[in-house]
Motif scaffolding. Structure first.
Motif, short mmCIF file in Angstrom:
data_model
loop_
_atom_site.label_atom_id
_atom_site.label_comp_id
_atom_site.label_asym_id
_atom_site.label_seq_id
_atom_site.Cartn_x
_atom_site.Cartn_y
_atom_site.Cartn_z
N TYR A 152 1.18 -1.27 0.26
CA TYR A 152 -0.24 0.12 -0.14
C TYR A 152 0.64 1.51 0.09
CZ TYR A 152 -4.23 -2.90 1.41
OH TYR A 152 -4.76 -4.53 1.04
N ASP A 155 -0.98 6.56 0.76
CA ASP A 155 -2.63 7.60 0.41
C ASP A 155 -3.57 6.68 0.74
OD1 ASP A 155 -2.60 5.75 -2.20
OD2 ASP A 155 -2.98 7.52 -3.18
N ARG A 157 -3.65 3.75 -0.79
CA ARG A 157 -4.12 2.86 -2.19
C ARG A 157 -2.72 1.96 -2.22
NH1 ARG A 157 -5.42 7.76 -3.18
NH2 ARG A 157 -8.18 8.09 -3.59
N ARG A 231 -2.36 2.55 6.18
CA ARG A 231 -3.13 1.76 5.58
C ARG A 231 -3.46 0.97 6.73
NH1 ARG A 231 -6.99 0.66 1.36
NH2 ARG A 231 -8.00 -1.42 2.28
N ARG A 234 -5.06 3.68 9.13
CA ARG A 234 -6.05 4.07 8.65
C ARG A 234 -7.73 2.76 8.86
NH1 ARG A 234 -6.46 7.31 4.30
NH2 ARG A 234 -4.25 8.26 3.74
N THR A 242 -8.64 4.88 1.84
CA THR A 242 -8.09 5.84 0.78
C THR A 242 -7.92 7.51 1.08
OG1 THR A 242 -9.68 6.04 -0.43
CG2 THR A 242 -7.83 4.16 -0.19
N GLY A 243 -7.20 8.31 -0.15
CA GLY A 243 -6.73 9.65 0.18
C GLY A 243 -6.30 10.37 1.56
N ALA A 244 -7.07 11.43 1.40
CA ALA A 244 -6.51 13.01 2.71
C ALA A 244 -6.67 12.11 3.61
CB ALA A 244 -6.24 13.97 1.91
N LYS A 246 -8.78 13.50 6.93
CA LYS A 246 -8.43 14.71 8.03
C LYS A 246 -7.47 15.15 8.82
CE LYS A 246 -12.34 17.32 10.44
NZ LYS A 246 -13.69 16.91 11.54
#
Length: 310
Positions: A152, A155, A157, A231, A234, A242-244, A246
């Motif tokens: 991964y 981000d 992904r 990952r 998260r 995934t992605g930015a 907060k």
């Protein structure tokens, strides 16, 4: 074909489910004999450029893994997220065999292209897999053993797959499991190194989530704000797959609370840092903070800080 066409087998076996995808979704023929499609040199170069520093970061880990398995008839392969081979390690003696199989740079080993196989099924299911012998969808690949783990990116992904494939027809399933463990560990090391490189100015914090998930890392900036997460982090802290992410204070995320809040907490942190850097010398700490010695003493008393904050 009999397995795929049975009503229950794909529901009880991941291999059978992958066979069904290969047949029904991708329209592949298990008896096909053609080698995997290879992208041309221009496309391969573009793919290598698009993946950025990932290849350079991964290269030393590929070398280390190859040093462990290369003399046993194995090749080490790194692909992009589409299953196209971008980098490879193998001995000169085994190169001809792997070229004949299509295990070479530029080859497309996605599940859509060649059906059930280590690389493609690993990427399709986003998990570590072992595809041994006749578990491959195409009969032409039934003498191969493939051990794969997904990698991964920062981000969250999929960035690619790490593969070890064997040219030995006598390779045992027990040996495959041993190699698979090394592949998974190396993939996580690449993931960690890639994550660190993506946040060069941040402090990397290992977060103990209380589980066994690997690579639970957070990137924290100078203001103690979490700006990145692997990952696994998260997943552990429910930050979105995934992605930015907060931005949020690391102390809030990790559940740390020293009893102070707001500006008081920031002031206390600044005073403790100054005293620590000054080795407990209040006069020197006061000069660094731009206040008088008496003023600093009053603030220390209010904040409950001794002259030796450690």
């Amino acid at each position: 074909m009999r397995t795929v066409q049975s009503g229950s087998a794909p529901a009880h076996s991941r291999i059978a489910a992958s066979w069904r995808r290969s047949l029904d979704k991708h329209g592949l023929d298990p008896g096909a004999h053609s080698a995997p499609h290879r992208v041309d040199e221009t496309q391969l170069r573009q793919r290598r450029e698009e993946i950025g520093s990932f290849l350079q970061i991964a290269a030393p880990k590929l070398d280390q893994l190859f040093g462990l398995v290369g003399q046993s008839g194995c090749t080490v392969i790194l692909t992009d997220a589409d299953g196209v081979v971008l980098d490879q390690r193998c001995t000169a003696a085994d190169d001809g065999v792997f070229q004949e199989w299509g295990l070479c740079q530029g080859a497309d080993w996605s599940e859509a292209a060649v059906g059930t196989n280590g690389i493609g099924t690993c990427l399709a299911e986003e998990r570590t897999v072992i595809i041994h012998g006749r578990e491959h969808f195409l009969a032409r690949n039934s003498n191969m053993s493939c051990m794969d783990a997904p990698i991964y990116g920062p981000d969250g992904r999929i960035a690619g797959a790490l593969d070890v494939s064997s040219a030995r027809s006598d390779q045992t399933e027990a040996f495959n499991r041993l190699i698979a463990a090394m592949v998974a560990q190396t993939a996580r090391q690449i993931e960690v190194d890639t994550f660190r490189a993506a946040f060069p100015n941040a402090r990397i914090v290992y977060a103990d989530s209380g589980g066994t998930e690997p690579a639970v890392l957070l990137a924290v900036d100078a203001d103690d704000i979490v700006v990145g997460a692997t990952r696994a982090a998260r997943k552990a802290f429910d930050l979105g797959p995934t992605g930015a992410i907060k931005p949020l204070p690391a102390a809030d995320l990790l559940g740390r609370d020293d009893g102070h809040s707001g500006f008081e907490k920031a002031e206390r942190t600044a005073v403790i840092r100054a005293l620590t850097r000054a080795g407990g010398n209040v006069s020197e700490a006061a000069r660094a903070l731009g206040v008088g010695r008496a003023t600093l003493y009053r603030r220390m008393k209010r904040l409950g800080i001794g002259e030796n904050p450690t």
